[in-house]
Structures are given as structure tokens and as C-alpha cells.
Motif scaffolding. Sequence first.
Motif, mmCIF file in Angstrom:
data_model
loop_
_atom_site.group_PDB
_atom_site.id
_atom_site.type_symbol
_atom_site.label_atom_id
_atom_site.label_comp_id
_atom_site.label_asym_id
_atom_site.label_seq_id
_atom_site.Cartn_x
_atom_site.Cartn_y
_atom_site.Cartn_z
ATOM 1 N N LEU A 115 0.817 -1.303 -0.026
ATOM 2 C CA LEU A 115 0.072 0.184 -0.088
ATOM 3 C C LEU A 115 0.896 1.327 0.032
ATOM 4 N N ALA A 116 1.813 1.330 0.615
ATOM 5 C CA ALA A 116 2.797 2.379 0.896
ATOM 6 C C ALA A 116 3.553 2.696 -0.372
ATOM 7 N N PHE A 117 4.034 1.623 -1.157
ATOM 8 C CA PHE A 117 4.534 1.709 -2.404
ATOM 9 C C PHE A 117 3.719 2.285 -3.498
ATOM 10 N N ASP A 118 2.445 1.676 -3.557
ATOM 11 C CA ASP A 118 1.323 2.064 -4.656
ATOM 12 C C ASP A 118 0.995 3.691 -4.068
ATOM 13 N N ALA A 119 0.853 4.056 -3.033
ATOM 14 C CA ALA A 119 0.625 5.375 -2.658
ATOM 15 C C ALA A 119 1.759 6.369 -2.778
ATOM 16 N N LEU A 120 2.782 5.765 -2.733
ATOM 17 C CA LEU A 120 4.024 6.684 -3.090
ATOM 18 C C LEU A 120 3.851 6.904 -4.513
ATOM 19 N N ALA A 121 3.812 5.960 -5.232
ATOM 20 C CA ALA A 121 3.785 5.988 -6.971
ATOM 21 C C ALA A 121 2.689 6.954 -7.413
ATOM 22 N N TYR A 122 1.454 6.762 -6.825
ATOM 23 C CA TYR A 122 0.412 7.541 -7.103
ATOM 24 C C TYR A 122 0.546 8.936 -6.879
ATOM 25 N N GLY A 123 1.090 9.246 -5.655
ATOM 26 C CA GLY A 123 1.260 10.547 -5.229
ATOM 27 C C GLY A 123 2.361 11.326 -6.141
ATOM 28 N N MET A 124 3.550 10.401 -6.606
ATOM 29 C CA MET A 124 4.399 11.070 -7.548
ATOM 30 C C MET A 124 3.680 11.567 -8.758
ATOM 31 N N VAL A 125 2.735 10.711 -9.454
ATOM 32 C CA VAL A 125 1.995 11.014 -10.549
ATOM 33 C C VAL A 125 1.143 12.430 -10.576
ATOM 34 N N LEU A 126 0.521 12.407 -9.394
ATOM 35 C CA LEU A 126 -0.219 13.686 -8.972
ATOM 36 C C LEU A 126 0.678 14.913 -8.944
ATOM 37 N N PHE A 127 1.991 14.578 -8.294
ATOM 38 C CA PHE A 127 2.529 15.624 -8.136
ATOM 39 C C PHE A 127 3.260 16.133 -9.586
ATOM 40 N N ILE A 128 3.788 15.355 -10.337
ATOM 41 C CA ILE A 128 4.353 15.522 -11.570
ATOM 42 C C ILE A 128 3.361 16.210 -12.566
ATOM 43 N N ILE A 129 2.114 16.228 -12.702
ATOM 44 C CA ILE A 129 1.148 16.585 -13.268
ATOM 45 C C ILE A 129 0.623 18.006 -12.611
ATOM 46 N N SER A 130 0.250 17.901 -11.192
ATOM 47 C CA SER A 130 -0.365 19.075 -10.789
ATOM 48 C C SER A 130 0.988 20.373 -10.278
ATOM 49 N N ILE A 131 2.187 19.857 -10.294
ATOM 50 C CA ILE A 131 3.343 21.140 -10.129
ATOM 51 C C ILE A 131 3.248 22.188 -11.208
ATOM 52 N N THR B 169 8.331 -2.411 -11.762
ATOM 53 C CA THR B 169 9.413 -1.788 -12.100
ATOM 54 C C THR B 169 8.866 -0.439 -12.562
ATOM 55 N N HIS B 170 7.644 -0.293 -13.344
ATOM 56 C CA HIS B 170 7.133 0.945 -13.542
ATOM 57 C C HIS B 170 6.880 1.946 -12.319
ATOM 58 N N ARG B 171 6.296 1.513 -11.386
ATOM 59 C CA ARG B 171 5.999 2.346 -10.134
ATOM 60 C C ARG B 171 7.303 2.805 -9.680
ATOM 61 N N LEU B 172 8.397 2.133 -9.648
ATOM 62 C CA LEU B 172 9.771 2.611 -9.220
ATOM 63 C C LEU B 172 10.104 3.649 -10.104
ATOM 64 N N PHE B 173 9.847 3.517 -11.608
ATOM 65 C CA PHE B 173 10.208 4.495 -12.671
ATOM 66 C C PHE B 173 9.605 5.873 -12.189
ATOM 67 N N VAL B 174 8.251 5.587 -11.753
ATOM 68 C CA VAL B 174 7.370 6.784 -11.343
ATOM 69 C C VAL B 174 8.030 7.621 -10.533
ATOM 70 N N ILE B 175 8.311 7.085 -9.250
ATOM 71 C CA ILE B 175 8.872 7.591 -7.978
ATOM 72 C C ILE B 175 10.009 8.114 -8.515
ATOM 73 N N ALA B 176 10.884 7.488 -9.117
ATOM 74 C CA ALA B 176 12.129 8.287 -9.585
ATOM 75 C C ALA B 176 11.954 9.480 -10.355
ATOM 76 N N CYS B 177 11.185 9.503 -11.254
ATOM 77 C CA CYS B 177 10.731 10.559 -12.091
ATOM 78 C C CYS B 177 10.066 11.866 -10.991
ATOM 79 N N GLY B 178 9.346 11.672 -10.090
ATOM 80 C CA GLY B 178 8.914 12.594 -9.232
ATOM 81 C C GLY B 178 9.888 13.066 -8.642
ATOM 82 N N LEU B 179 11.063 12.394 -7.923
ATOM 83 C CA LEU B 179 11.945 13.069 -7.258
ATOM 84 C C LEU B 179 12.683 14.070 -7.975
#
Length: 289
Positions: free
Chosen positions: A8-24, A142-152
Motif C-alpha cells: 500500500l505504501a509503495f502504491d501510494a507513493l507512486a500514485y502521489g508522485m504522478v499527482l505531483f508531476i502533473i499538478s506542479i 518496475t514502472h512504479r519505481l520509475f514513476v517515483i524516480a521521475c517524481g523525485l
Amino acid sequence: MTRTILSLAFDALAYGMVLFIISIGLSIMMGLVRVVNLAHGAFAMMGGYIASTLLRGAGLSYLVALPLAVAATVAVTLPLERLLYRRLYRRTDPLTQILMTIGITFVIIGTANYLLGPTLKPIPLPASLSGPLDLGFRTVPTHRLFVIACGLATALGLWLLLERTEFGIRLRASVDNSDMAESLGLRTDLIYAATFALAVGLGAFGGIVGAELLPIEPFYALRYMVTFLVVVSVGGAGSIPGALAASLLLGLIDTVGKYVAPEFGEFFFYSAVIAVVAIFPNGMLGRAQ
């Protein structure tokens, strides 16, 4: 239990990063350029549509199609900045901004549906991003990890650009007192255009890399418009740390809420929004306007 919490934490982190990249990108437009750009979700959708076409139609690789789709989205929308958005930069009437950008949203949706059809537009992932990755103690998508890296990377890159470069200084000067900035020789029109291009590029980038979590479909722009707006409201318009904190918080609450009580839908997400905005009227890390 521990495995479920980690998932859940990993999925939430990936979802949060998607929201960040778009919303910023929307946060930059609202907090720095002072334009309520409700067409931002349409620009994210446009990036996804172009990427899907390049991948499925032209047969390009993911790493080639991604930057090309972002660049194409910026190129397509720059005439809108020149002809329409530039008229809004010094107007304080939010109703005019809202009506115009909603109109742009419907035009983009109608054009996309007419040209490409009213169907879901999948963005195929390369083999390197589509499978699980073994971290030793567990495997993760792997894609979730890629999204997190993109967000950071996006958060760090934006902070450096806006806080540690001459462009950031010029942008803040243009926003704080555009007349004085122009009298000192700054081309505020070019600065605003570059900021608009940056915001659109971020939206398109987030729409592409986050398509597995927020699928690209005909009414994407309307479906997620409010979601992107509330991230900006909760974090504080123009604040990079605020947008990141809000995205991670809301991503966690939404993911856990839908796992624990899926029948409640978006109840926990919007309850958190109401609570945070009631406590922090200017957002978690926003400045008083």
C-alpha cells in the motif's frame, strides 16, 4: 500484514508522485503566473494521446516517444499562450480565466475525439519497465519505481531551476512587479511564455509516465481536473515542497481509503482536502496572497 502495508505504501507513493508531476505545472501557473489554468489536465491528456500515437502508430521506442511527445505538446500549445493566455497574465478577474480555460479544455477534448476516436489510449511500456523488479527483500513493479524516480527528479530539478538559477530570479521579479521588471529591461513576455511551456511540459510528462495509474481516455481532462486543483489548494499554489507534500498525503489517504473501504469511493480523499484547507487556508506550505 507487513507485506500488505508495504504494498500500500509503495502504491501510494507512486500514485502521489504522478499527482505531483502533473499538478506542479498547474501550481506554477496559479502561484507564479497567477492564472487559474483549468486546461492543464487537457494538456496532460494531449501528451498521453501523442505518446500513444508515436508508440503504437509510428513504432517508436518509449524513451524516444516520451521526450518527443512532451516537446510536441509544448509546440502545439505555445500558440495558445501567444494568442490567449498572454491576455490573462495581468488580469485579476478569475472568472475570465476559468471560462476561457474551460473552453480550451472542451475544444481539446472534442478535437482529440474527432481525430483519434473516443477510446482509451494505452501507452505500451517497454519490457524493462513492464515487469517486476527484485529488491532482495521483495519484488516491486518496475514502472512504479520509475514513476517515483521521475517524481523525485522533477521536484529536485524544479527547485534548482526556480531557486538557484537566473531564470528563477527573473520569474519572481516579473511576478512581484512586472512594470518594474520591464523598466529594468526584462522581457516579461518571454519569461511568462517560458514558464507556460515549462508548466505544459510537466503536465504532458506526468500524463505519459502516469498513464498506468491515470489512464488516458477521452474525458481524462474533466475526470481529473478537480483532483489536480485540490492538490494545488492543499499544498499551496506555487510551492514545490507544498505540492509534493500534498500529493504524497492525498495519494496515501486515497490509496489506503480505497483499500480499506472501497465502497466509500473518494470520501476519504475529499474529507482530507476539506480538513487541510480548513486548517491551512493558503495550503500546507503556501504563502498568503
